[in-house]
Design an enzyme around this catalytic site. Structure first.
Site, short mmCIF file in Angstrom:
data_model
loop_
_atom_site.label_atom_id
_atom_site.label_comp_id
_atom_site.label_asym_id
_atom_site.label_seq_id
_atom_site.Cartn_x
_atom_site.Cartn_y
_atom_site.Cartn_z
N GLU B 29 8.25 -9.09 3.21
CA GLU B 29 7.08 -9.73 2.61
C GLU B 29 7.51 -10.63 1.45
O GLU B 29 8.19 -10.17 0.53
CB GLU B 29 6.12 -8.65 2.09
CG GLU B 29 5.51 -7.83 3.22
CD GLU B 29 4.93 -6.50 2.72
OE1 GLU B 29 4.69 -6.37 1.51
OE2 GLU B 29 4.74 -5.60 3.55
N GLU B 70 4.56 -3.12 7.15
CA GLU B 70 5.91 -2.55 7.06
C GLU B 70 6.41 -2.06 8.41
O GLU B 70 7.60 -2.14 8.71
CB GLU B 70 5.93 -1.39 6.05
CG GLU B 70 5.88 -1.81 4.60
CD GLU B 70 4.49 -2.20 4.12
OE1 GLU B 70 3.52 -1.95 4.84
OE2 GLU B 70 4.38 -2.78 3.02
N PHE B 93 8.10 -1.66 -1.87
CA PHE B 93 8.06 -0.39 -2.61
C PHE B 93 8.48 0.72 -1.65
O PHE B 93 7.93 0.85 -0.56
CB PHE B 93 6.66 -0.11 -3.14
CG PHE B 93 6.28 -1.00 -4.30
CD1 PHE B 93 6.54 -0.60 -5.60
CD2 PHE B 93 5.66 -2.21 -4.10
CE1 PHE B 93 6.19 -1.41 -6.68
CE2 PHE B 93 5.32 -3.03 -5.16
CZ PHE B 93 5.58 -2.63 -6.46
N ASP B 95 7.73 3.60 -1.77
CA ASP B 95 6.57 4.46 -1.56
C ASP B 95 5.87 4.19 -0.22
O ASP B 95 5.15 5.03 0.29
CB ASP B 95 5.54 4.22 -2.68
CG ASP B 95 6.18 4.22 -4.06
OD1 ASP B 95 5.88 5.14 -4.84
OD2 ASP B 95 6.98 3.31 -4.36
N PHE B 96 6.11 2.97 0.32
CA PHE B 96 5.43 2.62 1.57
C PHE B 96 6.20 3.06 2.81
O PHE B 96 5.86 2.68 3.92
CB PHE B 96 5.20 1.10 1.65
CG PHE B 96 4.47 0.51 0.48
CD1 PHE B 96 3.64 1.30 -0.32
CD2 PHE B 96 4.59 -0.84 0.16
CE1 PHE B 96 2.95 0.75 -1.42
CE2 PHE B 96 3.91 -1.38 -0.92
CZ PHE B 96 3.10 -0.58 -1.71
N HIS B 139 3.22 3.75 -6.42
CA HIS B 139 4.20 2.66 -6.57
C HIS B 139 5.32 3.03 -7.54
O HIS B 139 5.93 2.16 -8.14
CB HIS B 139 3.52 1.37 -7.07
CG HIS B 139 2.52 0.79 -6.15
ND1 HIS B 139 1.24 1.28 -6.04
CD2 HIS B 139 2.60 -0.24 -5.27
CE1 HIS B 139 0.57 0.57 -5.15
NE2 HIS B 139 1.37 -0.35 -4.67
#
Lengths: 374, 337
Positions: B29, B70, B93, B95-96, B139
């Protein structure tokens, strides 16, 4: 007051800003001769003994064991017995402590190496000192760089211009080495002489750098005032092939101490910072391939390819040889065999790095020789 | 030698490797600076500026901007890797990872094994970790422990710019999937970084500081906190050996074990949560293999077992501090059986 001499924190290597006193080898009141070991100092790069440059009496120790002090800080005071204690006190009190070295000045630009174009290739050089005496050019050995002269170049630069270079494939120079043989490297040294417009120089070479110095002298006799060969290659067939192979293959930090211990009499000289620096060099793209090429060209099958003894015998210029008695890379027998024909200095309790292991003594031997043959 | 930030070091590694090998692509991204948006193309060079300049030099066939998906990024990258490209995919991130973990954990990580070594998956996943920016619970996490637990994945967690460049080049040249974790508060941290390309071998810890009293093992930002604690402790006469493993998988077990054999005391500092984690892994290793050398219990200084708080004051409490690290060291140093 002039009889009182300050002993101050030395600057070993370009990035040294402070040193830690590990311990004193002489006590207050002891007298010592030139070259005697006074104390042990640790820097981030190296631990070494500090040798007295002149004889004296250690009247006062100012820097205690364990203290970390900046370069130039007062470590001790030397003076004859006749100087009263009160004068020593006054000297210590009045000693101007240097400004603590700021981060920005850690690499003084005048003392920093720079890159030059020589013979169409990028080479890193360190150019110190000046004056009218014949300049000296320092040529390091296999796998080393101009830091091999960290204890010597500043001392030699006290009385003349002293230039150290990184050979191709080494240090901050280009990593392309071609055939990696004596001709390539002698060409690089000649290119540096030309780039600096040096008509006449003393050459000092260590290990492979000694053989390169002989080759330069053979090619351009008129340019070379003298040769100092330290634990030099090219003076006999024997070499520690296992060390060379191990050095080329070395990848991991944990393998390094055992391997590098073979270089020196006292393994404590090989600090972890030195190992880290070597690994950082070896990890650069192209370095291991360059070292493998050089090793094949010089030391194929665990023996030296090049025999420069006939060339050396044919040279009609001053040559001296310095060697460590306990050299485990190139045997001291190579020096002993020359003892009848040349000045040969064999140093006890020294391995393959005399210029680091007994820096003070080597500096004096070199300085005397250069002064005599300017 | 030039001083460079971690951001510059990573950018240099990517550009130099892409020049060397045309099979290397970057996908993620905003890696081309926000395709489809108004204004100059590649104005930002990614949300953190790490990919700045790559689009201009290598073009849109090698610097591929994706939609916010993602699972598509990781699926495309894993497929490209087994079919001959060498993708560097960005999971902005970490976290994703939840939305694309099948592609990573059950596909990319398994290819080499399940195809009997006939396929390789030269895939790098760059991703941000770390708390400290009040970016809240979704995040701010550091899930390298989860990546480390997956056989078939390698996991890199650098703490400085020199290591960041060398380890990213090693990751790109590696034939297995590598998760490359970048701490979001450390991009501006500077160190001496050579201009030339170089590699740092995986599974070789860096010894940040030598000492004989207590061993500290720490990663990423915690290396710097531990160094700060070590500085203070040295004034009290406690000498710390600080070990930065640099890669959690493979792990340089020998360096940690040899250090604890000498010091007899171990403190592990980890910004991640404490259960089934990097910290527990190191503690288990030492308890297993160096129990006889221990003079005191192993101490872990970690985040608590909670989500990362949004509140700045709570977040500060959440992250291990130099003070907490020093307190743990004093405790093990003063421990009497």
């Amino acid at each position: 007051m002039t009889e009182i001499t300050a002993i101050t924190m030395p600057k070993w290597g370009l990035t040294m800003t402070e040193g830690k006193i590990l311990g004193w080898l002489k006590q207050e009141g002891d007298s010592y001769g030139a070259g005697e070991e006074l104390l042990e100092i640790e820097t981030t790069k190296i631990t070494n003994v500090f040798e007295a440059s002149d004889p004296g009496i250690l009247r006062r120790i100012v820097g205690a064991a364990g203290a970390s002090l900046p370069v130039g800080a007062l470590l001790a005071v030397s003076a004859p017995q006749s100087v009263p204690d009160a004068e020593i006190d006054a000297f210590v009190a009045g000693f101007a402590a240097p400004e603590p070295a700021a981060e920005a000045t850690a690499e003084d630009t005048a003392l920093a190496p720079r890159e030059i174009e020589a013979g169409g290739r990028r080479l890193r050089v360190l150019d110190l000192g000046g004056g009218s005496a014949t300049p000296v050019v320092l040529v390091h050995g296999f796998g080393a760089d101009l830091n091999a002269w960290m204890f010597n170049q500043p001392a030699l630069a006290g009385s003349r211009r002293a230039i150290a270079l990184d050979l191709p494939g080494h240090g901050g120079s280009v990593k392309v080495v071609g055939a990696g043989d004596a001709e390539i490297f002698a060409g690089a040294v000649s290119d540096v002489l030309a780039a600096f417009d040096l008509d006449r120089v003393h050459l000092v070479g260590h290990s492979m750098g000694g053989a390169i110095a002989i080759e330069v002298a053979r090619q351009q006799k008129e340019r070379v005032a003298s040769l100092t060969l330290i634990a030099s290659a090219g003076l006999g067939p024997e070499i520690n092939g296992a060390f060379i192979d191990g050095f080329v293959r070395l990848q991991r930090r944990r393998e390094a101490p055992e391997l590098l211990a073979a270089l020196v009499h006292d393994p404590a000289l090989i600090s972890r910072a030195m190992i880290e620096e070597l690994l950082r060099y070896k990890r650069l793209d192209g370095v291991d391939a360059a070292l493998a090429t050089i090793a094949r060209a010089w030391f194929a099958q665990g023996s030296q390819v090049l025999d420069l003894r006939p060339a050396l015998a044919a040279l009609s210029l001053p040559v001296q040889v310095i060697w460590g008695h306990d050299d485990r890379i190139i045997p001291v027998a190579h020096a002993e065999a020359l003892a009848g024909t040349l000045p040969v200095h064999i140093l006890d309790q020294v391995g393959h790095l005399p210029q680091m292991e007994k820096a003070g003594e080597v500096n004096r031997v070199i300085a005397r020789f250069l002064d005599a043959h300017d | 030698m030039p001083q460079k930030s971690i951001r510059q070091a990573l950018n240099e590694a990517l550009a130099q490797e892409m020049r060397r090998d045309p099979r290397i692509i970057v996908i993620g991204e905003d890696v081309a600076g926000g395709a489809g948006s108004e204004g100059q193309r590649d104005a930002y060079g990614g949300v953190l500026g790490v990919t700045k300049g790559l689009f201009g030099e290598f073009g849109e066939s090698r610097v591929i901007d994706t939609p916010i998906t993602e699972s598509a990024i990781m699926g495309a990258a894993a497929g490209a890797a087994v079919t001959g490209l060498r993708p560097v995919a960005e999971l902005m991130f970490s976290d994703f990872f939840g939305v694309c973990f099948d592609q990573i954990f059950n596909q990319a990580a398994k290819f080499r094994y399940m195809f009997g070594g006939k396929a390789t998956t030269p895939l790098v996943i760059r991703t941000m970790i770390g708390a400290g920016r009040s970016a809240a619970a979704q995040h701010s996490q550091s899930p390298y422990g989860i990546f480390t637990s997956v056989p078939g994945l390698k996991c890199v967690v650098p703490s400085n710019a020199y290591d960041a460049k060398g380890l990213l080049i090693s990751a790109i040249r590696d034939d297995d999937p590598v998760i490359f974790c970048e701490h979001k508060l450390m991009y501006d941290l500077r160190a001496e970084v050579p201009d030339e390309p170089y590699t740092i071998p995986f599974g070789e810890a860096n010894i940040v500081r030598d000492g004989d009293d207590v061993t500290i093992v720490a990663l990423a930002r915690m290396v710097h906190y531990a160094a700060e604690a070590a500085e203070a402790l040295a004034k009290e006469g406690i000498e710390i050996e600080l070990i930065d493993p640099r890669t959690t998988s493979p792990l340089d077990e020998d360096t940690i074990l040899e250090s604890v054999e000498r010091t007899g005391r171990l403190v592990i500092v980890d910004e991640a949560t404490p259960r089934c984690s990097f910290a527990t892994d190191i503690a288990a290793l030492v308890a297993d293999r160096a129990f006889a050398a221990l003079k005191a219990p192993i101490r872990r200084v970690t985040a608590p077992h909670t989500p990362v708080p949004f509140s700045p004051s709570l977040e500060k409490l959440y992250i291990p501090s130099p003070e907490k690290i020093a307190a743990a060291v004093r405790e093990v140093y003063g421990y009497a059986k």
